[in-house]
Design an enzyme around this catalytic site. Sequence first.
Site, PDB file in Angstrom:
ATOM      1  N   ARG A  50      -4.303 -30.172  15.741  1.00 32.81           N
ATOM      2  CA  ARG A  50      -3.694 -28.923  16.499  1.00 32.81           C
ATOM      3  C   ARG A  50      -2.188 -28.597  15.795  1.00 32.81           C
ATOM      4  NH1 ARG A  50      -0.861 -29.790  20.554  1.00 32.81           N
ATOM      5  NH2 ARG A  50      -2.321 -31.058  21.731  1.00 32.81           N
ATOM      6  N   TYR A 102      -5.004  -0.962  17.130  1.00 29.46           N
ATOM      7  CA  TYR A 102      -6.406  -1.565  17.276  1.00 29.46           C
ATOM      8  C   TYR A 102      -6.623  -1.570  19.010  1.00 29.46           C
ATOM      9  CZ  TYR A 102      -9.535  -5.451  17.473  1.00 29.46           C
ATOM     10  OH  TYR A 102     -10.792  -6.302  17.742  1.00 29.46           O
ATOM     11  N   ASP A 174       1.575  -5.161  11.779  1.00 26.76           N
ATOM     12  CA  ASP A 174      -0.104  -5.720  11.455  1.00 26.76           C
ATOM     13  C   ASP A 174      -0.289  -5.016  10.329  1.00 26.76           C
ATOM     14  OD1 ASP A 174      -2.592  -5.796  11.718  1.00 26.76           O
ATOM     15  OD2 ASP A 174      -2.789  -5.604  13.699  1.00 26.76           O
ATOM     16  N   LYS A 199     -10.780  -9.894   8.603  1.00 26.69           N
ATOM     17  CA  LYS A 199     -10.973  -8.705   7.788  1.00 26.69           C
ATOM     18  C   LYS A 199     -11.100  -8.938   6.188  1.00 26.69           C
ATOM     19  CE  LYS A 199     -11.458  -7.221  12.011  1.00 26.69           C
ATOM     20  NZ  LYS A 199     -10.263  -6.659  12.982  1.00 26.69           N
TER      21      LYS A 199
HETATM   22  C1  LIG Z   1      -9.422  -6.877  14.126  1.00 27.50           C
HETATM   23  C2  LIG Z   1      -8.017  -6.418  14.329  1.00 27.50           C
HETATM   24  C3  LIG Z   1      -7.206  -7.034  14.990  1.00 27.50           C
HETATM   25  C4  LIG Z   1      -7.674  -8.404  15.863  1.00 27.50           C
HETATM   26  O1  LIG Z   1      -8.038  -9.333  15.170  1.00 27.50           O
HETATM   27  P1  LIG Z   1      -9.305 -10.467  15.644  1.00 27.50           P
HETATM   28  O2  LIG Z   1      -9.570 -11.402  14.543  1.00 27.50           O
HETATM   29  O3  LIG Z   1     -10.679  -9.502  15.880  1.00 27.50           O
HETATM   30  O4  LIG Z   1      -8.829 -11.218  16.691  1.00 27.50           O
HETATM   31  C5  LIG Z   1      -6.016  -6.740  14.906  1.00 27.50           C
HETATM   32  N1  LIG Z   1      -5.479  -5.590  14.253  1.00 27.50           N
HETATM   33  C6  LIG Z   1      -6.167  -5.094  13.634  1.00 27.50           C
HETATM   34  C7  LIG Z   1      -5.575  -3.923  12.834  1.00 27.50           C
HETATM   35  C8  LIG Z   1      -7.519  -5.185  13.613  1.00 27.50           C
HETATM   36  O5  LIG Z   1      -8.380  -4.469  12.791  1.00 27.50           O
END
Ligand SMILES: *Cc1c(COP(=O)(O)O)cnc(C)c1O
Length: 388
Positions: A50, A102, A174, A199
């Site tokens: 962890r 998101y 982000d 992604k």
């Molecule tokens: C998918 C996404 C998230 C969240 O990520 P997860 O891996 O699904 O928890 C946050 N910000 C953006 C812009 C996203 O496309």
Amino acid sequence: MKKAWKDETRAIHAAAKFDGGVGAVSTPIYQTSTYRLSAPGDESGYVYSRTANPTRDALEETLAALEHGTSGFAFASGLAATNAIISLLSPGDEIIAGDDLYGGTFRLFEQIFKKFNLNFRYVDARETKNIEDAITDRTKMIWLETPTNPLMHLYDIDAVSELSIINELLLVVDNTFASPYIQRPLDLGADIVLHSLTKYISGHADTVGGAVVVKDKILAEKIGYIQNAAGAILGPMDAYLSLRGLKTLALRMERHSENASKIVEYLQTKEIVQEIFYPGLDGKPLPNKMTLAGGMVSFNLRSDIETVKSFVMATSLFVLAESLGGVESLINHPATMTHASIPEDIRRARGIGDGLVRLSVGIEHIDDQIADLETAFKIIENKVKPKT
Ligand SMILES: *Cc1c(COP(=O)(O)O)cnc(C)c1O
């Protein structure tokens, strides 16, 4: 890792030292929870997974190198990473966020953190002035997602960073839609970069993960503390998949962007397409030193919801699915899928209507992608204007 290396080279070689002592060229998957200690209380090496794991370390170092930060932290998902960042705050603190977000981020803010007396305020951050006007003496953080999901809003990171310095706020960006190959918010003054590794970074729709990258040492200590204390870490196998994805990030982002811009040109020829959302489309130069416009394209169809549903169900190469950023093309109807967790009135007010379609343009051949969309357009055009 050589300091002078360019990012494409760092993506492949930054983790070379984690070779397992056997000269492995690919970082091994250290599928272990615990580690042998040389003496009781000896914490000079790995102790427990962890806290740290060599596969995760390799990923975290590579992410830090590519985002031009000093420390990276990998989490079980993008939202777990978001959770860790918000855990820096205390009850009563205010967060100003760009209003196109998101859906899951919005849900986490509103449904989970609001009840801990954190106050989220959403503004149209395309005008930096709107952020400035919203700052109060309780504001502690500015949260920007850019380009945004799904409307591709672009914010001026540099200008917002000046605001955040003057007001002693943390600026979080982000960077999921751009990836570190296209945009590096830390270079523009952001304090914290967030990724959904799910992604573009992993890039093959085969794992879920998240990351935080920072430059500042004290901030790194705080995030590292939360990562270990709250424990939403990324497992070794998933760390390996993200690390492998990163090695081809540059190539993939080039092709995603090239295909997406050709699809935008194609969409512009369609009468039924009312409005297209894609960075740089309005003729303005890309902001934030973005090197490319990326692989995400949204557009509004001039038709009723049933027709839009038939459209997203009529493609076959573009798979109807949530998520984005993989080599395979996906099609999504935000109002009923990714953004359904936003209450309808708020969603509509933010411009996410029933006609909105979002594409994650993959790296298949562009001719096949366009042929697939053409089939879907033919089906709905016949519906809208029956042949006589
Ligand atoms: C998918 C996404 C998230 C969240 O990520 P997860 O891996 O699904 O928890 C946050 N910000 C953006 C812009 C996203 O496309």
